[in-house]
Design a protein around this motif. Structure first.
Motif, mmCIF file in Angstrom:
data_model
loop_
_atom_site.group_PDB
_atom_site.id
_atom_site.type_symbol
_atom_site.label_atom_id
_atom_site.label_comp_id
_atom_site.label_asym_id
_atom_site.label_seq_id
_atom_site.Cartn_x
_atom_site.Cartn_y
_atom_site.Cartn_z
ATOM 1 N N TYR A 1 1.144 2.745 -3.417
ATOM 2 C CA TYR A 1 -0.064 3.103 -4.173
ATOM 3 C C TYR A 1 0.015 4.488 -4.805
ATOM 4 O O TYR A 1 -0.563 4.723 -5.853
ATOM 5 C CB TYR A 1 -1.306 3.006 -3.274
ATOM 6 C CG TYR A 1 -1.845 1.603 -3.130
ATOM 7 C CD1 TYR A 1 -1.104 0.511 -3.570
ATOM 8 C CD2 TYR A 1 -3.092 1.375 -2.572
ATOM 9 C CE1 TYR A 1 -1.581 -0.767 -3.430
ATOM 10 C CE2 TYR A 1 -3.589 0.086 -2.437
ATOM 11 C CZ TYR A 1 -2.822 -0.983 -2.859
ATOM 12 O OH TYR A 1 -3.314 -2.253 -2.727
ATOM 13 N N ARG A 2 0.714 5.405 -4.125
ATOM 14 C CA ARG A 2 0.801 6.738 -4.718
ATOM 15 C C ARG A 2 1.660 6.694 -5.978
ATOM 16 O O ARG A 2 1.347 7.328 -6.978
ATOM 17 C CB ARG A 2 1.369 7.727 -3.701
ATOM 18 C CG ARG A 2 1.322 9.151 -4.206
ATOM 19 C CD ARG A 2 1.796 10.145 -3.174
ATOM 20 N NE ARG A 2 2.010 11.428 -3.793
ATOM 21 C CZ ARG A 2 1.049 12.318 -4.023
ATOM 22 N NH1 ARG A 2 -0.191 12.048 -3.665
ATOM 23 N NH2 ARG A 2 1.306 13.462 -4.615
ATOM 24 N N VAL B 1 2.286 3.999 -8.004
ATOM 25 C CA VAL B 1 1.742 3.224 -9.124
ATOM 26 C C VAL B 1 0.391 3.761 -9.577
ATOM 27 O O VAL B 1 -0.097 3.392 -10.639
ATOM 28 C CB VAL B 1 1.622 1.727 -8.792
ATOM 29 C CG1 VAL B 1 2.975 1.130 -8.535
ATOM 30 C CG2 VAL B 1 0.689 1.491 -7.620
ATOM 31 N N MET C 1 0.831 -1.205 0.000
ATOM 32 C CA MET C 1 0.000 0.000 0.000
ATOM 33 C C MET C 1 0.868 1.258 0.000
ATOM 34 O O MET C 1 0.444 2.309 -0.453
ATOM 35 C CB MET C 1 -0.917 0.010 1.226
ATOM 36 C CG MET C 1 -2.063 -0.983 1.135
ATOM 37 S SD MET C 1 -3.092 -0.937 2.628
ATOM 38 C CE MET C 1 -4.185 -2.341 2.302
ATOM 39 N N GLY C 2 2.097 1.128 0.513
ATOM 40 C CA GLY C 2 3.009 2.260 0.500
ATOM 41 C C GLY C 2 3.400 2.687 -0.910
ATOM 42 O O GLY C 2 3.906 3.786 -1.113
ATOM 43 N N GLN D 1 7.970 3.565 0.864
ATOM 44 C CA GLN D 1 7.662 4.845 0.206
ATOM 45 C C GLN D 1 8.922 5.608 -0.167
ATOM 46 O O GLN D 1 8.861 6.541 -0.954
ATOM 47 C CB GLN D 1 6.801 5.716 1.127
ATOM 48 C CG GLN D 1 5.384 5.202 1.288
ATOM 49 C CD GLN D 1 4.552 6.114 2.180
ATOM 50 O OE1 GLN D 1 4.386 5.870 3.352
ATOM 51 N NE2 GLN D 1 4.040 7.176 1.605
ATOM 52 N N LEU E 1 -3.792 4.583 -9.658
ATOM 53 C CA LEU E 1 -4.996 3.773 -9.498
ATOM 54 C C LEU E 1 -4.908 2.463 -10.254
ATOM 55 O O LEU E 1 -5.280 1.411 -9.760
ATOM 56 C CB LEU E 1 -6.211 4.553 -10.015
ATOM 57 C CG LEU E 1 -7.041 5.288 -8.988
ATOM 58 C CD1 LEU E 1 -8.246 5.929 -9.666
ATOM 59 C CD2 LEU E 1 -7.517 4.349 -7.894
ATOM 60 N N LEU E 2 -4.431 2.530 -11.486
ATOM 61 C CA LEU E 2 -4.514 1.350 -12.347
ATOM 62 C C LEU E 2 -3.160 0.837 -12.806
ATOM 63 O O LEU E 2 -3.072 -0.205 -13.436
ATOM 64 C CB LEU E 2 -5.383 1.674 -13.578
ATOM 65 C CG LEU E 2 -6.836 2.006 -13.233
ATOM 66 C CD1 LEU E 2 -7.571 2.534 -14.455
ATOM 67 C CD2 LEU E 2 -7.558 0.778 -12.684
ATOM 68 N N GLY E 3 -2.084 1.564 -12.456
ATOM 69 C CA GLY E 3 -0.760 1.130 -12.883
ATOM 70 C C GLY E 3 -0.398 -0.232 -12.306
ATOM 71 O O GLY E 3 -0.839 -0.595 -11.225
ATOM 72 N N ARG E 4 0.392 -0.995 -13.050
ATOM 73 C CA ARG E 4 0.768 -2.325 -12.571
ATOM 74 C C ARG E 4 1.875 -2.232 -11.531
ATOM 75 O O ARG E 4 2.789 -1.438 -11.659
ATOM 76 C CB ARG E 4 1.251 -3.177 -13.741
ATOM 77 C CG ARG E 4 0.209 -4.104 -14.284
ATOM 78 C CD ARG E 4 0.840 -5.074 -15.279
ATOM 79 N NE ARG E 4 1.711 -6.025 -14.624
ATOM 80 C CZ ARG E 4 1.270 -7.139 -14.008
ATOM 81 N NH1 ARG E 4 -0.006 -7.410 -13.977
ATOM 82 N NH2 ARG E 4 2.104 -7.966 -13.440
ATOM 83 N N LEU E 5 1.756 -3.051 -10.496
ATOM 84 C CA LEU E 5 2.846 -3.165 -9.533
ATOM 85 C C LEU E 5 3.915 -4.028 -10.184
ATOM 86 O O LEU E 5 3.709 -5.211 -10.432
ATOM 87 C CB LEU E 5 2.348 -3.855 -8.270
ATOM 88 C CG LEU E 5 1.776 -2.982 -7.156
ATOM 89 C CD1 LEU E 5 1.176 -3.855 -6.089
ATOM 90 C CD2 LEU E 5 2.830 -2.086 -6.568
#
Lengths: 311, 274
Positions: free
Chosen positions: B123-124, B126, B120-121, B176, B128-132
């Protein structure tokens, strides 16, 4: 039974399934946010909105009623927030006060106004009219390929399918935000995610699902579907994505099995009259929840395994 | 009357004192006031936390320590106040901040796994929809390893002890890769091994040139852990280097005489050796 089934059962089953899924999806997040009651609240306050829309337009037309219902839902959300802030009482109590009051106002309005000439009554509000959403022009499965017959599909089907698709789309797009803001709102805000707006959007999404479903299937299904499939799903898994899939599966099973049991069940036992489909769908979802409570693999999840993980 | 520097003030509409927030301050607040009801929880607080140092926000229960931190991040609304991070308004510096909320502020029964929380760290970064990416996933595992939790990656978070939960939160902040780490009571209710593990990680961050600001409640360890202290009891009491600011006089002012004199003497005398 091919022709009969397509004519009388296919569309209600599809509408019931779409309604169940549309409600179950936001229900997952509402339950995890301890806001399950808000679905209940919204489905109640829809009634005065619909009655007011009827009084204004003088006709039972879908669009004004949906607008009226959505307006009432937004008024209710604002009222709940206001009562919560001004009265400094817990959210559950605020919701209880607002939704029972608005629902009662809706019933009073309904009784005081002359709606006897139209199909708008308290029973309809509770149970919907799923059984009446039949496909007259269907002559069998091949009607699915016949444009003329397809044009006569009940409009509720298209509407419910569109709302269901919209909600699936919103869930997919906002998945990460919903997940993080539901788990840890403070962290989400620190990341710059508009958590408050997201929470409001979730409630509005639930309201849209409730209003669309209310029109087709009545408030009983709406209330049951916001809570039962997601709650049962939570007991099946410890992963959010899996929980959502389980809730969709449970919602589908409830809708299909509930409709079939209501329509054909009494006949199997020698009865004459079909039962209320909405009531049976809600009852099936309740049974599924009961089974999940008794046999779900993660039913004892709270504190489980903590003994061996201390330190 | 001299003309005001409109170019600075106009950008985000917030009045700012151009003299105070310098790039040397990791976190600076001006005129912070927060109120939950009629009584302010934090009143007109100015604070400056130096860059590259470990700073503690210290004060009694209900003094507004956590509130000050949360209000600076926008997690709770502030009535007034401006916040800058390395001289930039905080809204534009979110990529440089990692926040570790109080462990008790979330529901640990949430259906998710340890590695998922750490990710979750990201998420900013990547979106909303970017791939991890695989590299990002590996980064999350590395950060779990740094807090000694690599073996727990696939555990359900409800199965963790309090100390393990705190380490997972720290790992989420590490991933992060920020310049400023804001921690809310990181040592509250954790075991001794976890406390040591956390302080080691924080000291390592400092050695890498990062800045740390933590809400801290344990007076006995404050002197050993931190370089800079900010004493608060709704209003600002004192701030500065721990050697000169963490004094009996200032602590008495902060705690309103609730600490016994012997207690304070003990802290200021023996605390330096911790």
């Amino acid at each position: 039974m091919g022709t009969d089934f397509v004519q009388f059962s296919l569309t209600p089953i599809l509408i019931g399934t779409f309604a169940a899924i549309a409600c179950a999806l936001p229900g997952n997040f509402l339950i995890l946010r301890r806001q399950a009651l808000i679905g209940d609240a919204i489905s109640h306050v829809v009634l005065p909105g619909i009655v007011v829309a009827f009084l204004v337009t003088g006709a039972v037309a879908a669009i004004p009623m949906l607008i009226g219902a959505a307006g009432a839902a937004i008024v209710a959300v604002i009222l709940i927030e206001t009562v919560k802030r001004l009265g400094r009482i817990e959210p559950g109590a605020a919701m209880g006060v607002v939704f029972t009051t608005l629902f009662a106002a809706g019933v009073l309005l309904l009784e005081q106004t002359d709606t006897s000439s139209v199909h708008l009554d308290v029973e309809h509000a509770l149970m919907g009219n799923l059984e009446s959403l039949i496909w007259f022009r269907a002559t069998g499965w091949d009607s699915l390929l016949d444009p003329a017959a397809l044009a006569t599909l009940p409009p509720e089907l298209g509407r419910m399918a569109a709302v269901c698709a919209l909600i699936v789309g919103l869930m997919l797009v906002f998945w990460r935000w919903l997940k993080i803001a539901t788990f840890d709102e403070g962290f989400a805000q620190a990341l710059g995610i508009p958590a408050a707006g997201l929470g409001f959007g979730l409630v509005i999404t639930a309201a849209v699902a409730a209003v669309a479903a209310f029109d087709a299937v009545g408030s009983i299904i709406v209330i049951a579907m916001f809570i039962c499939p997601p709650a049962a799903a939570r007991l099946m898994t410890n992963r959010l994505a899996a929980q959502v899939w389980w809730s969709v599966a449970f919602a589908t099973v409830s809708a299909v099995l509930g409709y079939v049991l209501a329509g054909y069940g009494p006949l199997w036992f020698g009865g004459q009259n079909a039962l209320s489909a909405a009531g049976m769908i809600a009852a099936v979802s309740g049974v599924i929840l009961g089974l999940a409570v008794l046999f779900g693999p993660h039913r004892a999840r709270v504190g489980a395994g903590r003994a061996d993980a201390s330190g | 009357m001299t003309p005001t520097p409109v170019t600075i003030a106009a950008e985000d509409g917030q009045a700012r004192n151009p003299a105070l927030p310098t790039p040397e301050s990791a976190l600076a607040m001006r005129g912070m006031t927060v109120s939950y009801g009629e009584k302010p929880a934090v009143f007109s607080v100015d604070a400056t936390f130096p860059a590259g140092a470990m700073s503690a926000i210290i004060g009694p229960n209900g003094a507004g320590k956590s509130t000050l931190l949360k209000a600076s991040l926008g997690v709770v609304p502030r009535l007034s106040g401006a916040v800058t991070v390395f001289g930039t308004p905080i809204e534009k510096a979110r990529d440089r901040i990692a926040y570790v909320p109080q462990r008790a502020s979330v529901d640990w029964d949430f259906p998710t796994t340890v590695i998922d929380v750490v990710q979750m760290g990201l998420y900013r970064k990547v979106g909303l929809l970017g791939r991890l990416s695989g590299a990002a996933a590996q980064q999350a595992r590395t950060c779990l390893d740094r807090v000694g939790m690599a073996d727990f990656a696939d555990r359900q978070i409800g199965q963790l002890s309090g100390g393990q939960q705190q380490r997972v939160f720290l790992a989420r902040a590490l991933v992060q890769d920020a310049d400023l780490y804001l921690l809310d009571e990181p040592f509250a209710g954790v075991d001794a091994a976890t406390e040591r593990a956390i302080i080691d990680v924080l000291k390592l961050l400092k050695s890498e040139g990062k800045s740390v600001v933590a809400v801290h409640h344990d007076l006995a360890t404050a002197r050993g852990y931190f370089d800079h202290v900010f004493l608060i009891n709704v209003r600002r009491i004192a701030e500065g280097p721990v050697e000169t600011t963490f004094t009996a006089e200032n602590l008495n002012a902060t705690y309103g005489g609730r600490l016994s004199a012997t207690h304070v003497d003990e802290l200021t005398l023996t605390g330096g050796a911790a």
